[in-house]
Design an enzyme around this catalytic site. Structure first.
Site, PDB file in Angstrom:
ATOM      1  N   SER A  34      45.023  37.519  43.255  1.00  0.00           N
ATOM      2  CA  SER A  34      44.913  38.374  44.440  1.00  0.00           C
ATOM      3  C   SER A  34      44.652  37.597  45.718  1.00  0.00           C
ATOM      4  O   SER A  34      44.988  38.059  46.809  1.00  0.00           O
ATOM      5  CB  SER A  34      43.797  39.404  44.233  1.00  0.00           C
ATOM      6  OG  SER A  34      42.562  38.758  43.941  1.00  0.00           O
ATOM      7  N   GLY A  71      44.742  40.218  40.089  1.00  0.00           N
ATOM      8  CA  GLY A  71      44.121  40.390  38.781  1.00  0.00           C
ATOM      9  C   GLY A  71      44.581  39.410  37.728  1.00  0.00           C
ATOM     10  O   GLY A  71      44.070  39.419  36.600  1.00  0.00           O
ATOM     11  N   ASN A 100      39.775  34.924  38.230  1.00  0.00           N
ATOM     12  CA  ASN A 100      39.595  36.105  37.387  1.00  0.00           C
ATOM     13  C   ASN A 100      39.094  35.755  35.992  1.00  0.00           C
ATOM     14  O   ASN A 100      38.421  36.567  35.347  1.00  0.00           O
ATOM     15  CB  ASN A 100      40.898  36.902  37.309  1.00  0.00           C
ATOM     16  CG  ASN A 100      41.207  37.603  38.622  1.00  0.00           C
ATOM     17  OD1 ASN A 100      40.380  38.306  39.169  1.00  0.00           O
ATOM     18  ND2 ASN A 100      42.406  37.383  39.138  1.00  0.00           N
ATOM     19  N   ASP A 181      34.592  44.449  49.478  1.00  0.00           N
ATOM     20  CA  ASP A 181      34.227  44.115  48.095  1.00  0.00           C
ATOM     21  C   ASP A 181      33.529  42.770  47.994  1.00  0.00           C
ATOM     22  O   ASP A 181      33.067  42.382  46.926  1.00  0.00           O
ATOM     23  CB  ASP A 181      35.462  44.132  47.192  1.00  0.00           C
ATOM     24  CG  ASP A 181      36.525  43.113  47.610  1.00  0.00           C
ATOM     25  OD1 ASP A 181      36.260  42.271  48.485  1.00  0.00           O
ATOM     26  OD2 ASP A 181      37.642  43.183  47.062  1.00  0.00           O
ATOM     27  N   HIS A 184      37.395  39.421  48.413  1.00  0.00           N
ATOM     28  CA  HIS A 184      38.717  39.101  48.947  1.00  0.00           C
ATOM     29  C   HIS A 184      38.665  38.836  50.450  1.00  0.00           C
ATOM     30  O   HIS A 184      38.092  39.630  51.198  1.00  0.00           O
ATOM     31  CB  HIS A 184      39.689  40.241  48.652  1.00  0.00           C
ATOM     32  CG  HIS A 184      39.935  40.434  47.194  1.00  0.00           C
ATOM     33  ND1 HIS A 184      39.222  41.338  46.430  1.00  0.00           N
ATOM     34  CD2 HIS A 184      40.805  39.818  46.353  1.00  0.00           C
ATOM     35  CE1 HIS A 184      39.647  41.283  45.181  1.00  0.00           C
ATOM     36  NE2 HIS A 184      40.605  40.366  45.104  1.00  0.00           N
TER      37      HIS A 184
END
Length: 207
Positions: A34, A71, A100, A181, A184
């Site tokens: 991502s 992801g 991830n 979040d 990111h």
């Protein structure tokens, strides 16, 4: 007769010039997650898109293929890579995977094995590889955090590939450059990500 010879020679020169230009073209494959797939951003605003714009201005013979998926893990990248190499035959590959794996607490040994396999696969078709390193917060445990960060340096040394030690290095002390979040980067952070990668990527594109 002389005129005909001149036309033949001119045509041969043009064909040689065309072949030379074609051989000089390069394909750059970005295999990431991502952080490279414009998660939460407007299309065309991520660091890879900005890289493509920079290359069009400085080196228009480079074609950029962004094969990043939000992801994705190193296992997913390893599964996808053979088809990508076959299809695009990249001259250079930016490998930006692993975050991830850490977020899911996957075994470091598996991450290392997957990254090594992807580097080897790319080198197997004579692609030059840039490995992009990642670090994770200490709340994952000091041992896991340390072992995870060490994987990238170990592989860069072992495989003799250049390394970006920490992709988010320029952002960690600037929380305003992260989305809500807190994972990111925002649109404002994308030029910094590009500037982090560029010094180690640019030499691979001119070889």
């Amino acid at each position: 007769m002389v005129g005909k010879i001149r036309r033949v020679l001119l045509m041969a020169a043009l064909l040689c010039a065309s072949a030379s230009a074609y051989s000089a073209s390069k394909t750059l494959l970005v295999l990431g997650d991502s952080l490279s797939a414009e998660y939460g951003l407007a299309r065309g605003s991520g660091w890879v898109a900005q890289l493509e714009k920079r290359l069009k201005a400085e080196n228009p013979d480079v074609r950029v293929v962004n094969a990043s998926i939000s992801g994705d893990t190193t296992s997913g990248g390893r599964t996808r890579l053979p088809a990508l190499l076959e299809k695009h035959k990249p001259d250079v590959m930016v490998l930006e995977l692993g975050a991830n794996d850490a977020l899911r607490g996957l075994p470091v040994a598996s991450t290392e094995d997957n990254l090594r396999a992807m580097i080897s696969a790319a080198k197997g078709i004579h692609a030059r590889v840039l490995l992009v390193g990642m670090q994770i917060p200490p709340n994952y445990g000091p041992d896991y955090t340390r072992q995870f960060a060490a994987v990238f340096k170990k592989l860069a040394t072992e495989q003799k590939v250049p390394l970006v030690p920490f992709f988010l290095e320029r952002l960690v002390e600037r929380p305003e450059l992260f989305q809500s979040d807190r994972l990111h980067p925002t649109a404002d952070a994308q030029p910094l990500l590009l500037d982090t990668v560029w010094p180690r990527l640019q030499p691979l594109l001119v070889k």
